[in-house]
Design an enzyme around this catalytic site. Structure first.
Site, PDB file in Angstrom:
ATOM      1  CB  SER A 185      -0.876  -0.081   0.996  1.00  0.00           C
ATOM      2  OG  SER A 185      -1.895   0.884   1.066  1.00  0.00           O
ATOM      3  CG  ASP A 208      -6.842  -2.519  -3.583  1.00  0.00           C
ATOM      4  OD1 ASP A 208      -7.218  -1.518  -3.357  1.00  0.00           O
ATOM      5  OD2 ASP A 208      -5.546  -2.814  -3.482  1.00  0.00           O
ATOM      6  CG  HIS A 241      -5.860  -1.800  -0.062  1.00  0.00           C
ATOM      7  ND1 HIS A 241      -4.953  -1.737  -1.072  1.00  0.00           N
ATOM      8  CD2 HIS A 241      -5.433  -1.400   1.073  1.00  0.00           C
ATOM      9  CE1 HIS A 241      -4.146  -0.817  -0.483  1.00  0.00           C
ATOM     10  NE2 HIS A 241      -4.330  -0.894   1.021  1.00  0.00           N
TER      11      HIS A 241
END
Length: 200
Positions: free
Chosen positions: A41, A137, A167
């Site tokens: 991320s 995601d 995610h």
């Protein structure tokens, strides 16, 4: 770095950490030619930023980058629109993150914050990469587009999109068997690199 520190403080701190490892490789009993950066991320975003700065500043040598559902830019993509509500990571949450991190809208055009904007002449010098995204995601398309950017620049890149995953799924392996398998797959990809070499 304090939690309230804004861009590019986290980028510079991450770069300094990587350079410290490189500069102290002998003391750490590691090979300075086999240093990789990795993150998921926002951490994936920082890993790319470190690779970018290592090329621009010609140190340290980064041999490999492993990016898991990385944040790569600020353009709205089909996956951002399709999975931006009801799939764990939401558009409103992403907007809040960006408001906390960036100083001004102009930062969205800085390659250190948006790796998709890294100039082509630098992209071609970035380290080989393993990029894993999650199908459900908002950031999926951004990760895929960055993988394509690397491949088009001639950078050795392995791209994997894990179907049916959200995610952050690699942190949910207690509940997601596919998450455990994906971690094993990523580790195997790293292990199978017979000879990591720093970017010339």
């Amino acid at each position: 770095m304090q939690p309230e520190s804004k861009f590019p403080v986290a980028v510079e701190d991450s770069y300094l950490a990587a350079k410290w490892v490189f500069d102290n490789a002998e003391e750490l009993n590691i090979d300075e030619n086999f240093i990789a950066v990795a993150g998921d991320s926002a951490g994936g975003n920082l890993a790319v930023a470190v690779s970018f700065l290592s090329v621009e500043r010609q140190t340290p040598s980064i041999a490999y980058q492993m990016l898991f559902y990385p944040s790569t830019g600020f353009e709205y993509t089909p996956s951002y629109e399709k999975y931006g509500e009801g799939y764990y990571l939401t558009k409103s949450t992403m907007n809040w993150f960006r408001e906390q991190y960036l100083n001004t809208p102009a930062d969205t055009q800085n390659p250190l914050a948006a790796p998709l904007l890294i100039p082509d002449d630098v992209t071609e010098k970035l380290p080989p990469a393993f990029i894993m995204t999650a199908e459900l995601d908002p950031l999926c398309d951004g990760g895929e587009h960055f993988a394509m950017k690397l491949k088009n620049a001639g950078v050795e890149t392995e791209y994997v999109c894990v179907p049916g995953m959200l995610h952050g799924f690699l942190g949910m392996t207690e509940f997601l068997p596919d998450g455990k398998k994906s971690i094993k797959d990523a580790a195997e990809a790293f292990k199978n690199r017979k000879s990591l070499k720093p970017v010339e």
